[in-house]
Design a protein around this motif. Sequence first.
Motif, PDB file in Angstrom:
ATOM      1  N   ALA A 126      20.040  20.477  22.101  1.00  0.00           N
ATOM      2  CA  ALA A 126      20.854  20.319  20.898  1.00  0.00           C
ATOM      3  C   ALA A 126      20.382  19.103  20.115  1.00  0.00           C
ATOM      4  CB  ALA A 126      22.326  20.177  21.263  1.00  0.00           C
ATOM      5  N   SER A 162      20.117  24.623  19.633  1.00  0.00           N
ATOM      6  CA  SER A 162      21.142  24.617  18.602  1.00  0.00           C
ATOM      7  C   SER A 162      21.110  23.295  17.853  1.00  0.00           C
ATOM      8  CB  SER A 162      22.525  24.824  19.236  1.00  0.00           C
ATOM      9  OG  SER A 162      23.542  24.778  18.259  1.00  0.00           O
ATOM     10  N   ARG A 163      21.541  23.338  16.584  1.00  0.00           N
ATOM     11  CA  ARG A 163      21.651  22.106  15.811  1.00  0.00           C
ATOM     12  C   ARG A 163      22.928  21.337  16.152  1.00  0.00           C
ATOM     13  NH1 ARG A 163      19.759  23.715   9.633  1.00  0.00           N
ATOM     14  NH2 ARG A 163      17.706  24.534  10.199  1.00  0.00           N
ATOM     15  N   HIS A 199      23.202  27.898  16.706  1.00  0.00           N
ATOM     16  CA  HIS A 199      24.202  27.357  15.784  1.00  0.00           C
ATOM     17  C   HIS A 199      24.596  28.354  14.691  1.00  0.00           C
ATOM     18  CE1 HIS A 199      20.204  26.256  14.211  1.00  0.00           C
ATOM     19  NE2 HIS A 199      20.725  26.612  13.059  1.00  0.00           N
ATOM     20  N   PRO A 240      27.530  24.075  20.799  1.00  0.00           N
ATOM     21  CA  PRO A 240      28.265  25.328  20.617  1.00  0.00           C
ATOM     22  C   PRO A 240      29.654  25.218  21.233  1.00  0.00           C
ATOM     23  CG  PRO A 240      26.651  25.541  22.378  1.00  0.00           C
ATOM     24  CD  PRO A 240      26.434  24.191  21.775  1.00  0.00           C
TER      25      PRO A 240
END
Length: 750
Positions: free
Chosen positions: A50, A174-175, A146, A178
Amino acid sequence: MTLRSSSQTMPNLPPILATKLFLPAIRPGHVPRPRLVTRLNEGCALTLIAAPPGFGKSALIAEWQGSTRRPAPIAWLALDPDDNDPARFLTYVCNAVGHLEPGLGAKALAHLQATPPPPFGLVLTVLLTELEALAQPAVLVLDDYHVIEARPIHESLAILVDHLPPALRLVVTSRADPPLPLARWRVRGRLTEIRADDLRFTGEEAAEYLRQAAGQRLSPDEVTLLEQRTEGWIAGLQLAALSLQGQPNPGAFVADFSGSNRYVLDYLTEEILQRQPAEVVSFLLRTAPLERMCAPLCEALMSVGSASLDSQASLDPAAERGETLAPLAGAQAILEHLERHNLFVVALDGERRWYRYHHLFAEVLRNRLRRRHRAVVADLHRRASAWLEDNGSIGEAIQHALAAFDHERAASLVSAHGMDTFLRGQATRLASWLEQIPPAARCAHPPLNLLRALTYMAHSHYAEVEPCLQELEAALPGKPAWDTPGLRAEIGALRAAAQAFLLDPHALTSAQQALQRLPDDHLLRPILLMGLGNAQYASGELHGARDTLQRTLAGLPADDRFLSWRMGLRVTLVFVLLAQGRLREASRVADETAQLAEAVPMLPGAALLQAQLGVIAYERGDLAAAEARLTACLALARSNDGNTAELYARSWLAALRQAQGDASRALDEMERAEALARQHQPTPATLSSLAGRRVYLWLQQGNLAAVADWAATEEAQDGKAALTPFDTHRLARARVLIAQQAYAQAGDLA
């Protein structure tokens, strides 16, 4: 246009974009990062990578894939916003894991072809069963998670992690974090985390990258300064290296380099764009709205904007600096130029046909396009929509029409292709399109409201069906071409089906009338017949319900496309047989249905079937088997938002706990059932049933004070009406009167 379906076959699953399963290759100039590869090798069940954009998340996976130290084969799935549809998401997951071993995921994919589509959570159960058979360790990567916002997908992914087979590991990039139970997994040692601080280039890595990208033009002090200014942000260093090309004084450039990541990105992109030929800049801006692109699609956008921009020179600040959308050379040549010069394009296949822009670069280009050439944005989207429609990418064509605010075109496309989308199990995606089309455009295309009603039915929002149908009926007087007997029959069918599932007292008559108007081969007929059987059951016509359901089952074609209908009809039949007191026959039908569910466990109704098997075991006195079945129902219901199944299971778990001598847990289960009912707009029949069950528990527990308080607040019921399977409220009153020794009054009620 109506929704009639006769001899045509149901459509298969949506076409798969193989480019989404294509793991990006290691780019030239990549700096090896063995410390992070080691972290990946040592990862737990779930590894979460992330970080904000531009930190090299996907590049790290590509390096891991090519590493000789990689412990297992890797399956890759690049996610995009359209994957918020559960059926589409799971279709791609099944295809991704199919790259790990031949045939893996095939059963789950086959079940997704059932009509109607099975619940998402049940398909996940089949996939988990298949993954248990993995012959060797493997990894599934979900990239750009994301973009996923759908709660059912998050909930099902949590179930997947909790039940992940030992041979499979999951990696999610993911940015942002989650919405998953990360804290719980962290405590249990099931989570490995790689964050932005881990991904930042160290001084040595930054120096190595800049040495390759900028040659020997920077001194060690300048490299250190640039690394410090970017704080190890890989995209910033990449942009800096590109901007350094052609700089007469690199030291001065580095000394002046400053600002936050956002400003650095804007500044460096400006530097890069200003150094490109006019035709390349024009190409970049024209193609910026595309999520993916190929040369023919780009060619379709080449002529957009020149005349309109020339006419707005005095209003366009870009025109004052001489920036116009110049004529373009061949699109394929420019795509190859962009890739060759590392200008933020990513090849999506091995043939170099399909590309996309780096997400950050695309965002900057789109901002620039909107800011400086706003007049052409809608035209670009319309051109893209037309090309994609002509080439069979209907979903993307609809998305571009909506982005262009061309609601007429979007309405026309959805009207023509929405049923195919629905039949492929993408009700969520269809609902999203319909929500973006304003009411005026929906009224111009009456079938859109019929499609809206279908999506509400698919999501068990039965109370929302009637407003859609009323809006449709209100629009028909002004649309005589649409006002056909066929469409009127479909309206009646959906209205009757929704009424039946809502236990409306008029549902029986409505369903019978709708069946007379609906052709025998119509797509909606099976659900209407199921509704008729449910209405007969609810009104106490048990023999009629049994006959309706059995005849409908006998008339279904022996085709796997109808497995879901067969399952739903059989589950409804078990309810009828239980209400008739035919325990042995109900057990036989349920056992046969369980065999069907075992072979195809993804079918709708599987959760309710588990509850029914639990009830049958309870009635036979096998409390251990009953508890196992009812608990299995809850597990399936949670993954599919199965409110009806969970409500039914919890009400019987209350009876089970009482039979086990645990009065406190029995009341706890009733409270959970009642709370669940209140959350989902319960029908009067549901509330009456729950009240009756609670009274029965009080009577079993000898709590006559609570029973008396309840009875004192109730009005007298009509004792002349026939009892129905939903009359637990009246039965409860009769039990109360018996407990109070008012036998004559009890007899009047029963």
